[in-house]
Motif scaffolding. Structure first.
Motif, PDB file in Angstrom:
ATOM      1  N   ASP A 168       0.626  -1.162  -0.354  1.00  0.00           N
ATOM      2  CA  ASP A 168      -0.044  -0.056   0.350  1.00  0.00           C
ATOM      3  C   ASP A 168       0.770   0.875  -0.051  1.00  0.00           C
ATOM      4  N   ASN A 169       0.488   1.876  -0.763  1.00  0.00           N
ATOM      5  CA  ASN A 169       0.916   4.111  -0.545  1.00  0.00           C
ATOM      6  C   ASN A 169      -0.593   4.336  -0.309  1.00  0.00           C
ATOM      7  N   PHE A 170      -0.129   5.077   1.210  1.00  0.00           N
ATOM      8  CA  PHE A 170      -1.201   5.533   1.657  1.00  0.00           C
ATOM      9  C   PHE A 170      -0.962   7.067   1.437  1.00  0.00           C
ATOM     10  N   LEU A 171       0.024   7.669  -0.460  1.00  0.00           N
ATOM     11  CA  LEU A 171      -0.030   8.909  -0.375  1.00  0.00           C
ATOM     12  C   LEU A 171      -0.970   8.530  -1.718  1.00  0.00           C
ATOM     13  N   SER A 172      -1.397   7.080  -2.025  1.00  0.00           N
ATOM     14  CA  SER A 172      -1.906   7.262  -3.038  1.00  0.00           C
ATOM     15  C   SER A 172      -3.384   7.332  -2.786  1.00  0.00           C
ATOM     16  N   PRO A 173      -4.029   8.280  -4.785  1.00  0.00           N
ATOM     17  CA  PRO A 173      -5.875   8.346  -4.123  1.00  0.00           C
ATOM     18  C   PRO A 173      -6.305   6.032  -4.508  1.00  0.00           C
ATOM     19  N   ILE A 174      -5.338   5.879  -4.570  1.00  0.00           N
ATOM     20  CA  ILE A 174      -5.368   4.039  -5.252  1.00  0.00           C
ATOM     21  C   ILE A 174      -4.374   3.419  -4.056  1.00  0.00           C
ATOM     22  N   ARG A 175      -5.441   2.672  -3.447  1.00  0.00           N
ATOM     23  CA  ARG A 175      -5.104   2.166  -1.989  1.00  0.00           C
ATOM     24  C   ARG A 175      -5.335   0.300  -2.517  1.00  0.00           C
ATOM     25  N   SER A 176      -3.948   0.185  -1.411  1.00  0.00           N
ATOM     26  CA  SER A 176      -4.299  -2.027  -1.568  1.00  0.00           C
ATOM     27  C   SER A 176      -4.148  -2.411  -0.248  1.00  0.00           C
ATOM     28  N   ASN A 177      -4.686  -3.562  -0.559  1.00  0.00           N
ATOM     29  CA  ASN A 177      -5.241  -4.035   0.446  1.00  0.00           C
ATOM     30  C   ASN A 177      -3.818  -5.074   1.149  1.00  0.00           C
ATOM     31  N   TYR A 178      -2.865  -5.068  -0.202  1.00  0.00           N
ATOM     32  CA  TYR A 178      -1.999  -6.295   0.071  1.00  0.00           C
ATOM     33  C   TYR A 178      -2.313  -7.041   0.157  1.00  0.00           C
ATOM     34  N   ALA A 179      -2.891  -8.415  -0.195  1.00  0.00           N
ATOM     35  CA  ALA A 179      -3.881  -9.526  -0.100  1.00  0.00           C
ATOM     36  C   ALA A 179      -4.215 -10.021  -1.118  1.00  0.00           C
ATOM     37  N   GLU A 180      -4.616 -10.820  -1.440  1.00  0.00           N
ATOM     38  CA  GLU A 180      -5.581 -11.653  -2.716  1.00  0.00           C
ATOM     39  C   GLU A 180      -6.902 -11.069  -2.203  1.00  0.00           C
TER      40      GLU A 180
END
Length: 507
Positions: free
Chosen positions: A153-165
């Motif tokens: 995840d990059n918390f500065l990005s508007p598109i966030r990641s759960n870093y999971a499948e």
């Protein structure tokens, strides 16, 4: 420890130390500090950063939203969540069990095991009201796989990641569609699961697979999971029982896709039929067919099915392949298997003994006898495609120009096409009884070379450059009063809005 928690702890520690190490702070200053901490917590994602809630993409604004969730089902291989505020009239606990015990084992046997970036050994499925801007009676997003979750995840990005499948399934319109297609929900999950299984293989190989191969494979994945055949696809392919697919695949390219084209439904149908035909032709047992598909995703000998040429190279190594009948070169094999499929699909099997074939640019057409080949690669050998035999393509439009990967039907009333003087490789023609036939161009825009093998990369992809913007694939479904739900997947939305009105031809 999960990466996002590793980031959170030092950030909170540093912030707390900065704000509270001064014992002279006034009450107002401490309140201000608390507001700043809450602001930081909100920036990081709140409960989506610390768990258990999940990030999901708003397909209209192209930014992530933190979705509050509740657990509705869990198995050995899957965890199913529901958006907390969403009321779903569907047994999600049973769906979780079926995915865990049926879909998951069947598809990993076929395509290999999934990645496990979060280390929990499970795939997460979020059932939610997907933010797609859909209105009443419009196309809507039924589900999607977003590769952003494969990356930290990059918390500065508007598109966030759960870093999971994670897979996303719609809990409103898709659930409503079950009254007309009881398999719509589970079938969409299987379709998207193939994308989840495939993406890490693409990235490791520094490849972006041709869209028709990826989508056609996902369509067949739904069959393999037990939710086929895809009758809506078969009817669209033939141009029957669906007003959106008049003329069937006549003049439609299998290979050259345009998501804004009115032919997108037909292209998905074409990809499904071709990949199903290839899958069934690759082996006489389920194990042999699964081996072919597994090699197409994972790769063997440094080759995986990222292109039409590499797909043919892998097909040539499948258990049921006969080089005497189909040839030994990728382009020749594709020409012959393509000719066999479309000729049978148009009901023109009476004159396969003299198929006109141009084997090089500028060459004259020569006759090729495919009559003996058809017995080994009959549509009748594929029960899932028997509907095409009953409902062959019935063209209604005279197509004057030909596209790569397309077949044009003709009658003498429309004018019999001649092989042009400036011929192109893999032009072909089959003339049938009753003054009709098909003219086709079984060539790939990217060629048929499969000699360039892939080079695997590490997590950072440092050995070769990798695509900076991973493609996100989603399923879009449109329904009309005259036709059932028709899922569409593969529309890219990383840098674009969800243009469902362009992706699907609306009546």
């Amino acid at each position: 420890m999960h990466l996002k928690r590793l980031i959170l702890i030092p950030l909170i520690f540093i912030t707390s130390f900065t704000f509270y190490c001064n014992p002279l702070n006034s009450k107002k200053e401490k309140n201000d500090d608390l507001i700043l901490l809450l602001g930081l917590y909100s920036l990081l994602g709140g409960s989506c950063f610390t768990g258990p809630d999940l990030w999901a993409r708003d397909l209209v604004s192209q930014s992530s939203v933190c979705v509050p969730v509740e657990l509705v089902g869990e198995g050995t291989n899957v965890v199913v969540y529901k958006e907390r505020s969403l009321s779903v009239n569907y047994d999600l606990a049973k769906f979780a069990k079926d995915f865990d015990t049926i879909t998951y084992p069947k598809l990993i046997t076929t395509f290999g095991t999934p990645s496990d970036v979060d280390g929990n050994g499970k795939v997460k499925i979020l059932v939610m009201d997907i933010k797609d801007g859909a209105t009443a009676n419009s196309a809507y997003v039924a589900g999607y796989y977003d590769p952003v979750n494969f990356f930290p995840d990059n918390f500065l990005s508007p598109i966030r990641s759960n870093y999971a499948e994670v897979l996303y399934l719609d809990g409103k319109e898709l659930i409503a569609a079950l009254s007309r297609d009881p398999n719509a929900f589970a079938s969409t999950a299987a379709h998207e699961f193939q994308h989840l299984l495939r993406y890490p293989r693409m990235r490791a190989a520094n490849q972006t697979d041709e869209l028709w191969i990826n989508e056609g494979t996902s369509e067949v994945a739904s069959d393999i999971a037990g939710y086929g055949p895809q009758t809506s696809r078969l009817d669209c392919y033939s141009g029957v029982n669906d007003s959106r697919c008049t003329d069937g695949i006549n003049g439609v390219s299998l290979l050259d896709w345009d998501n804004n084209s009115s032919n997108v439904l037909k292209q998905y149908s074409f990809a499904y039929v071709f990949m199903r035909y290839l899958y069934d032709s690759s082996g006489t047992t389920e194990s042999e067919r699964q081996s072919f598909f597994r090699n197409s995703v994972i790769g063997i000998g440094g080759i995986r099915a990222n292109s039409t040429g590499s797909l043919m190279s892998l097909f040539r190594n499948s258990a049921n392949f006969n080089s005497t009948l189909l040839g030994s070169q990728n382009s020749e094999v594709f020409f012959r298997i393509y000719a066999l499929l479309v000729t049978q699909s148009f009901g023109l099997t009476n004159n396969l003994s003299s198929v006109e074939y141009v084997n090089a640019d500028g060459a004259s057409a020569t006759p090729v006898d495919l009559s003996s080949v058809s017995g080994n690669y009959l549509l009748a050998n594929s029960p899932s495609l028997s509907r095409i035999i009953t409902n062959p393509i019935v063209p209604t439009i005279n197509r004057s120009s030909i596209k790569q990967g397309a077949t044009n039907f003709y009658t003498t009333a429309w004018g019999t096409p001649t092989i042009p003087g400036s011929t192109r490789k893999n032009y072909g023609r089959v003339t049938g009884a009753g003054n009709k036939g098909v003219f086709f161009w079984a060539d790939s825009p990217s060629g048929f070379n499969a000699s360039t093998k892939y080079v695997s990369t590490n997590t950072e992809g440092t050995s070769q450059s990798v695509p900076k913007k991973p493609r996100s694939l989603k399923s879009v479904i449109e329904e009309t009063p005259h036709s059932g739900p028709t899922p569409i997947c593969g529309i890219e939305f990383i840098n674009d809005s969800a243009r469902t009105f362009e992706s699907i031809p609306i009546e």
